[in-house]
Enzyme design. Sequence first.
Site, PDB file in Angstrom:
ATOM      1  N   GLY A  41       0.845  -1.191   0.000  1.00  0.00           N
ATOM      2  CA  GLY A  41       0.000   0.000   0.000  1.00  0.00           C
ATOM      3  C   GLY A  41       0.874   1.231   0.000  1.00  0.00           C
ATOM      4  N   HIS A  42       0.734   2.017  -1.028  1.00  0.00           N
ATOM      5  CA  HIS A  42       1.497   3.263  -1.106  1.00  0.00           C
ATOM      6  C   HIS A  42       0.526   4.418  -0.982  1.00  0.00           C
ATOM      7  CE1 HIS A  42       5.004   1.159  -2.089  1.00  0.00           C
ATOM      8  NE2 HIS A  42       4.876   1.087  -3.383  1.00  0.00           N
ATOM      9  N   GLN A 224       6.660  -4.381   0.187  1.00  0.00           N
ATOM     10  CA  GLN A 224       6.991  -4.889   1.526  1.00  0.00           C
ATOM     11  C   GLN A 224       8.409  -4.434   1.898  1.00  0.00           C
ATOM     12  OE1 GLN A 224       5.460  -7.588  -0.700  1.00  0.00           O
ATOM     13  NE2 GLN A 224       3.673  -6.433  -0.084  1.00  0.00           N
TER      14      GLN A 224
HETATM   15  P1  IMP Z   1       0.886 -11.237   3.546  1.00  0.00           P
HETATM   16  O1  IMP Z   1       1.876 -10.631   2.617  1.00  0.00           O
HETATM   17  O2  IMP Z   1      -0.487 -10.644   3.433  1.00  0.00           O
HETATM   18  O3  IMP Z   1       0.866 -12.736   3.479  1.00  0.00           O
HETATM   19  O4  IMP Z   1       1.343 -10.890   5.044  1.00  0.00           O
HETATM   20  C1  IMP Z   1       2.532 -11.418   5.613  1.00  0.00           C
HETATM   21  C2  IMP Z   1       3.219 -10.384   6.498  1.00  0.00           C
HETATM   22  O5  IMP Z   1       3.694  -9.326   5.682  1.00  0.00           O
HETATM   23  C3  IMP Z   1       2.308  -9.730   7.524  1.00  0.00           C
HETATM   24  O6  IMP Z   1       3.070  -9.419   8.686  1.00  0.00           O
HETATM   25  C4  IMP Z   1       1.880  -8.444   6.853  1.00  0.00           C
HETATM   26  O7  IMP Z   1       1.498  -7.459   7.782  1.00  0.00           O
HETATM   27  C5  IMP Z   1       3.175  -8.085   6.154  1.00  0.00           C
HETATM   28  N1  IMP Z   1       2.971  -7.229   4.983  1.00  0.00           N
HETATM   29  C6  IMP Z   1       2.496  -7.578   3.776  1.00  0.00           C
HETATM   30  N2  IMP Z   1       2.480  -6.533   2.946  1.00  0.00           N
HETATM   31  C7  IMP Z   1       2.979  -5.495   3.640  1.00  0.00           C
HETATM   32  C8  IMP Z   1       3.269  -4.135   3.303  1.00  0.00           C
HETATM   33  O8  IMP Z   1       3.077  -3.672   2.176  1.00  0.00           O
HETATM   34  N3  IMP Z   1       3.804  -3.375   4.297  1.00  0.00           N
HETATM   35  C9  IMP Z   1       4.081  -3.873   5.522  1.00  0.00           C
HETATM   36  N4  IMP Z   1       3.838  -5.130   5.865  1.00  0.00           N
HETATM   37  C10 IMP Z   1       3.296  -5.931   4.934  1.00  0.00           C
END
Ligand code: IMP
Length: 416
Positions: A41-42, A224
Amino acid sequence: MNKNIFLVGTHWGDEGKGKIVDVLTENASACVRFQGGHNAGHTLLIGGKKIILHLIPSGILRDHVKSIIGNGVVVSLEALQDELNDLKSNNIAIQDKLFISKFCHVILPSHQAIDIAREKYLGKASIGTTGRGIGPAYEDKVARRGLRLIDFFNHEHLISRITSLIDYHNFLLSNYYKSTPVSLNETIDKLVPIFKSIKKYVIDVTPLMMEISTNSTIIFEGAQGTMLDIDHGTYPYVTSSNTIFPGMTTGTGIGSDKINYSLGITKSYTTRVGNGPFPTELKDDIGDNLAKWGGEIGATTGRARRCGWLDIKILNKAIELNNLNGIALTKLDVLDNLEKIKIGKDYNSFSDVADIEYLEMDGWQTLTKGIKKLKDLPKNARHYIETIENLSNTSVDLISTGASREDIIFIKNIFE
Ligand code: IMP
């Protein structure tokens, strides 16, 4: 100009990459996403207007920039449609600017249902995922039963593959997770029309990237952060893709030799959403204030982010893993009010918080937002930046002091 830039968050994501990408794309011809999906998310502030992008690269906001989604990204057709509608309603042109790899794997509603059911099933041991179906979609990719965008071009072939995949998903949902199965027909009825509407953007993007990266400038935008990397992050509390540099080469088909400069995006403090270790976490008023001042609410899930001091040990790991040439230090202004600032220097293990060695320094307690030159920053802020450079042996080449495009200090022209 031909200079390709790789960009990655050095900690657990949310370092403010979107804004830096947006600023850098002024000088680029294309902007590429190579892994993850709409879990990212940006939040961008353009002319006072807030725009949140999850899947489409931030470059879409500029008319001269091609936005490319590489094969390593997992695509939710519904999320893509929502985002396109949002951009259109903000009068942002998309035609001839968006290109999506036909080799992208597709996130189905059943992937999301499994993600949510599994997190519930895991209870206290849950990962804290974004609940977007990212992990289950990558699992199917690796298991070689996934659906790719290319499968949507041949309807009969699509029906055959999607039928067996959803059958498998429903078996898991009903029998293992004791959850509600999804409807195959509803899925097909929902996704096929969306695919038809976005089909014009779906091509083999690797030759396009090859051409642009040879003749012009591409920004490769990691989503991420380094510590959420499936191999090198805080496993199992990670995302399901390689967020670090090698993820760029596999997620695009572009070789590492094409990258001229790698930029680490480092927030002036550290945050994390979801569960898992966070050595320099602050569970006190300072942490609460950083969250408040920094607006640390997840752009994707609306969850409050955990806050803590800058962790240099992780920064140094990110520098090694991504072969970083420089750092963009973001959200410096969030520290403006603090009397004392700490940097987490070293520790033995992720779980032993008593063991952390901190370096403490005086804050600057002056507004930094909008300052344009390094020399105009308060002395203690410059000292903070120099300390980071010394501890990481890497130069801070950009500093961001606010959410707007204008709140930026260029120390080095990274395109030169
Ligand atoms: P998933 O990518 O939805 O499977 O989540 C796995 C982990 O990555 C979790 O701790 C999420 O909160 C984290 N996560 C996924 N996408 C983001 C991001 O864009 N920013 C920060 N954390 C993320």
